[in-house]
Design a protein around this motif. Structure first.
Motif, PDB file in Angstrom:
ATOM      1  N   VAL A 176      -3.179 -39.172  90.880  1.00 40.02           N
ATOM      2  CA  VAL A 176      -3.068 -40.110  89.765  1.00 40.02           C
ATOM      3  C   VAL A 176      -2.154 -41.255  90.167  1.00 40.02           C
ATOM      4  O   VAL A 176      -1.017 -41.024  90.586  1.00 40.02           O
ATOM      5  CB  VAL A 176      -2.500 -39.419  88.498  1.00 40.02           C
ATOM      6  CG1 VAL A 176      -2.336 -40.412  87.368  1.00 40.02           C
ATOM      7  CG2 VAL A 176      -3.386 -38.258  88.075  1.00 40.02           C
ATOM      8  N   GLU A 177      -2.682 -42.467  90.082  1.00 35.44           N
ATOM      9  CA  GLU A 177      -1.875 -43.653  90.338  1.00 35.44           C
ATOM     10  C   GLU A 177      -1.661 -44.464  89.065  1.00 35.44           C
ATOM     11  O   GLU A 177      -0.629 -45.087  88.896  1.00 35.44           O
ATOM     12  CB  GLU A 177      -2.535 -44.529  91.399  1.00 35.44           C
ATOM     13  CG  GLU A 177      -2.543 -43.888  92.774  1.00 35.44           C
ATOM     14  CD  GLU A 177      -3.195 -44.776  93.821  1.00 35.44           C
ATOM     15  OE1 GLU A 177      -3.387 -45.978  93.569  1.00 35.44           O
ATOM     16  OE2 GLU A 177      -3.522 -44.252  94.899  1.00 35.44           O
ATOM     17  N   THR A 178      -2.672 -44.465  88.178  1.00 37.22           N
ATOM     18  CA  THR A 178      -2.581 -45.222  86.929  1.00 37.22           C
ATOM     19  C   THR A 178      -3.022 -44.359  85.762  1.00 37.22           C
ATOM     20  O   THR A 178      -4.131 -43.828  85.759  1.00 37.22           O
ATOM     21  CB  THR A 178      -3.463 -46.486  86.975  1.00 37.22           C
ATOM     22  OG1 THR A 178      -3.077 -47.286  88.086  1.00 37.22           O
ATOM     23  CG2 THR A 178      -3.325 -47.292  85.696  1.00 37.22           C
ATOM     24  N   VAL A 179      -2.138 -44.248  84.770  1.00 34.68           N
ATOM     25  CA  VAL A 179      -2.441 -43.534  83.533  1.00 34.68           C
ATOM     26  C   VAL A 179      -2.648 -44.591  82.453  1.00 34.68           C
ATOM     27  O   VAL A 179      -1.752 -45.388  82.181  1.00 34.68           O
ATOM     28  CB  VAL A 179      -1.296 -42.580  83.131  1.00 34.68           C
ATOM     29  CG1 VAL A 179      -1.622 -41.890  81.810  1.00 34.68           C
ATOM     30  CG2 VAL A 179      -1.021 -41.566  84.231  1.00 34.68           C
ATOM     31  N   LEU A 180      -3.831 -44.595  81.857  1.00 29.06           N
ATOM     32  CA  LEU A 180      -4.130 -45.531  80.769  1.00 29.06           C
ATOM     33  C   LEU A 180      -3.851 -44.856  79.446  1.00 29.06           C
ATOM     34  O   LEU A 180      -4.301 -43.732  79.207  1.00 29.06           O
ATOM     35  CB  LEU A 180      -5.599 -45.960  80.831  1.00 29.06           C
ATOM     36  CG  LEU A 180      -6.079 -46.840  79.671  1.00 29.06           C
ATOM     37  CD1 LEU A 180      -5.349 -48.189  79.656  1.00 29.06           C
ATOM     38  CD2 LEU A 180      -7.583 -47.049  79.762  1.00 29.06           C
ATOM     39  N   VAL A 181      -3.100 -45.548  78.586  1.00 24.79           N
ATOM     40  CA  VAL A 181      -2.871 -45.042  77.241  1.00 24.79           C
ATOM     41  C   VAL A 181      -3.182 -46.149  76.239  1.00 24.79           C
ATOM     42  O   VAL A 181      -2.511 -47.164  76.198  1.00 24.79           O
ATOM     43  CB  VAL A 181      -1.450 -44.477  77.036  1.00 24.79           C
ATOM     44  CG1 VAL A 181      -0.368 -45.524  77.258  1.00 24.79           C
ATOM     45  CG2 VAL A 181      -1.293 -43.846  75.658  1.00 24.79           C
ATOM     46  N   PRO A 182      -4.267 -45.982  75.461  1.00 28.99           N
ATOM     47  CA  PRO A 182      -4.547 -46.951  74.407  1.00 28.99           C
ATOM     48  C   PRO A 182      -3.627 -46.670  73.222  1.00 28.99           C
ATOM     49  O   PRO A 182      -3.401 -45.509  72.865  1.00 28.99           O
ATOM     50  CB  PRO A 182      -6.009 -46.675  74.050  1.00 28.99           C
ATOM     51  CG  PRO A 182      -6.246 -45.265  74.471  1.00 28.99           C
ATOM     52  CD  PRO A 182      -5.317 -44.977  75.601  1.00 28.99           C
ATOM     53  N   VAL A 183      -3.090 -47.716  72.636  1.00 27.10           N
ATOM     54  CA  VAL A 183      -2.178 -47.584  71.501  1.00 27.10           C
ATOM     55  C   VAL A 183      -2.572 -48.576  70.420  1.00 27.10           C
ATOM     56  O   VAL A 183      -3.246 -49.574  70.684  1.00 27.10           O
ATOM     57  CB  VAL A 183      -0.702 -47.789  71.917  1.00 27.10           C
ATOM     58  CG1 VAL A 183      -0.251 -46.702  72.892  1.00 27.10           C
ATOM     59  CG2 VAL A 183      -0.477 -49.164  72.521  1.00 27.10           C
ATOM     60  N   ASP A 184      -2.127 -48.287  69.200  1.00 28.59           N
ATOM     61  CA  ASP A 184      -2.450 -49.173  68.079  1.00 28.59           C
ATOM     62  C   ASP A 184      -1.277 -49.342  67.111  1.00 28.59           C
ATOM     63  O   ASP A 184      -1.449 -49.843  66.021  1.00 28.59           O
ATOM     64  CB  ASP A 184      -3.689 -48.684  67.341  1.00 28.59           C
ATOM     65  CG  ASP A 184      -3.521 -47.286  66.747  1.00 28.59           C
ATOM     66  OD1 ASP A 184      -2.408 -46.716  66.805  1.00 28.59           O
ATOM     67  OD2 ASP A 184      -4.508 -46.764  66.211  1.00 28.59           O
ATOM     68  N   GLY A 185      -0.098 -48.891  67.504  1.00 30.03           N
ATOM     69  CA  GLY A 185       1.069 -49.020  66.640  1.00 30.03           C
ATOM     70  C   GLY A 185       1.307 -47.818  65.750  1.00 30.03           C
ATOM     71  O   GLY A 185       2.305 -47.765  65.044  1.00 30.03           O
ATOM     72  N   SER A 186       0.424 -46.840  65.767  1.00 29.61           N
ATOM     73  CA  SER A 186       0.546 -45.655  64.923  1.00 29.61           C
ATOM     74  C   SER A 186       1.491 -44.626  65.546  1.00 29.61           C
ATOM     75  O   SER A 186       1.820 -44.696  66.735  1.00 29.61           O
ATOM     76  CB  SER A 186      -0.830 -45.029  64.719  1.00 29.61           C
ATOM     77  OG  SER A 186      -1.308 -44.521  65.958  1.00 29.61           O
ATOM     78  N   GLU A 187       1.891 -43.654  64.722  1.00 33.53           N
ATOM     79  CA  GLU A 187       2.729 -42.554  65.221  1.00 33.53           C
ATOM     80  C   GLU A 187       1.978 -41.746  66.287  1.00 33.53           C
ATOM     81  O   GLU A 187       2.572 -41.300  67.260  1.00 33.53           O
ATOM     82  CB  GLU A 187       3.162 -41.638  64.081  1.00 33.53           C
ATOM     83  CG  GLU A 187       4.283 -42.216  63.241  1.00 33.53           C
ATOM     84  CD  GLU A 187       5.550 -42.492  64.042  1.00 33.53           C
ATOM     85  OE1 GLU A 187       5.969 -41.638  64.855  1.00 33.53           O
ATOM     86  OE2 GLU A 187       6.117 -43.585  63.867  1.00 33.53           O
ATOM     87  N   ALA A 188       0.687 -41.568  66.095  1.00 29.75           N
ATOM     88  CA  ALA A 188      -0.111 -40.827  67.078  1.00 29.75           C
ATOM     89  C   ALA A 188      -0.107 -41.530  68.426  1.00 29.75           C
ATOM     90  O   ALA A 188      -0.089 -40.895  69.478  1.00 29.75           O
ATOM     91  CB  ALA A 188      -1.536 -40.632  66.576  1.00 29.75           C
ATOM     92  N   SER A 189      -0.111 -42.864  68.411  1.00 30.76           N
ATOM     93  CA  SER A 189      -0.105 -43.577  69.688  1.00 30.76           C
ATOM     94  C   SER A 189       1.278 -43.546  70.334  1.00 30.76           C
ATOM     95  O   SER A 189       1.374 -43.591  71.562  1.00 30.76           O
ATOM     96  CB  SER A 189      -0.649 -45.000  69.546  1.00 30.76           C
ATOM     97  OG  SER A 189       0.124 -45.786  68.701  1.00 30.76           O
ATOM     98  N   VAL A 190       2.339 -43.421  69.542  1.00 35.60           N
ATOM     99  CA  VAL A 190       3.681 -43.223  70.116  1.00 35.60           C
ATOM    100  C   VAL A 190       3.691 -41.901  70.887  1.00 35.60           C
ATOM    101  O   VAL A 190       4.160 -41.827  72.026  1.00 35.60           O
ATOM    102  CB  VAL A 190       4.773 -43.219  69.019  1.00 35.60           C
ATOM    103  CG1 VAL A 190       6.116 -42.762  69.579  1.00 35.60           C
ATOM    104  CG2 VAL A 190       4.905 -44.591  68.381  1.00 35.60           C
ATOM    105  N   ARG A 191       3.152 -40.852  70.252  1.00 32.32           N
ATOM    106  CA  ARG A 191       3.098 -39.533  70.894  1.00 32.32           C
ATOM    107  C   ARG A 191       2.244 -39.586  72.163  1.00 32.32           C
ATOM    108  O   ARG A 191       2.615 -39.027  73.192  1.00 32.32           O
ATOM    109  CB  ARG A 191       2.543 -38.500  69.906  1.00 32.32           C
ATOM    110  CG  ARG A 191       2.604 -37.073  70.406  1.00 32.32           C
ATOM    111  CD  ARG A 191       2.199 -36.040  69.356  1.00 32.32           C
ATOM    112  NE  ARG A 191       0.843 -36.234  68.871  1.00 32.32           N
ATOM    113  CZ  ARG A 191       0.522 -36.734  67.669  1.00 32.32           C
ATOM    114  NH1 ARG A 191       1.463 -37.100  66.838  1.00 32.32           N
ATOM    115  NH2 ARG A 191      -0.741 -36.873  67.313  1.00 32.32           N
ATOM    116  N   ALA A 192       1.104 -40.267  72.107  1.00 31.71           N
ATOM    117  CA  ALA A 192       0.246 -40.386  73.286  1.00 31.71           C
ATOM    118  C   ALA A 192       0.973 -41.100  74.418  1.00 31.71           C
ATOM    119  O   ALA A 192       0.859 -40.706  75.583  1.00 31.71           O
ATOM    120  CB  ALA A 192      -1.044 -41.121  72.937  1.00 31.71           C
ATOM    121  N   ALA A 193       1.728 -42.135  74.087  1.00 29.35           N
ATOM    122  CA  ALA A 193       2.494 -42.871  75.109  1.00 29.35           C
ATOM    123  C   ALA A 193       3.534 -41.957  75.753  1.00 29.35           C
ATOM    124  O   ALA A 193       3.750 -42.019  76.969  1.00 29.35           O
ATOM    125  CB  ALA A 193       3.146 -44.105  74.494  1.00 29.35           C
TER     126      ALA A 193
END
Length: 158
Positions: A15-32
């Motif tokens: 793994v060289e690049t991990v993509l994390v899509p976010v949208d400002g939600s709490e769920a996207s904070v956790r994903a990040a």
């Protein structure tokens, strides 16, 4: 965490690049947070993709919301992710994309995530799996299933 192996011929996961899509939600904070942990484990970088949802895109196109204001909010969210990643020594790059288009039915959050993964040659995707509550801004709630079905790279849904 152990290294996954697809088969003996493929060898360990790289793994060289991990993509994390976010949208400002709490769920996207956790994903990040998970994306940073995966990147830290594999000595990789994170690319945070801020996906703008339908309501926001329509508001920008109708001049109800100033595009610069929306961009500033997205950037502030990304900076919080970068600050957290910096504590772990994980570099963060970022971009913003419209997850909806009034002119193309083919543009939706899931396709935007996969197109970005392909453009970046991302090796791993961490996607937030949000509950559908109907709250504005929950752009990625419908995208997780699409990404899980069609991604060619490993996906962690959190």
């Amino acid at each position: 965490m152990h290294t996954e192996q697809a088969s003996a011929a493929d060898g360990p996961l790289t793994v060289e690049t991990v993509l994390v899509p976010v949208d400002g939600s709490e769920a996207s904070v956790r994903a990040a947070e998970y994306a940073v942990a995966v990147a830290d484990r594999y000595d990789a970088g994170v690319h945070a993709l801020y996906v703008l949802g339908e309501e926001l895109v329509r508001a920008i196109e109708s001049d109800t919301i100033d595009e610069e204001t929306a961009a500033a909010e997205a950037q502030a969210f990304i900076e919080d992710i970068a600050d957290d990643a910096d504590e772990h020594g994980v570099p963060v790059a970022n971009s913003t994309a419209y997850g909806f288009s009034t002119s193309s039915k083919m543009t939706h959050p899931g396709s935007v995530v996969l197109d970005t993964a392909e453009d970046l040659d991302a090796d791993f995707i961490v996607v937030p799996r949000e509950q559908l509550t109907g709250e504005p801004g929950e752009v990625l709630s419908k995208a997780a299933e699409y990404v899980l079905l069609y991604a060619s790279q490993p996906v962690l849904s959190v």
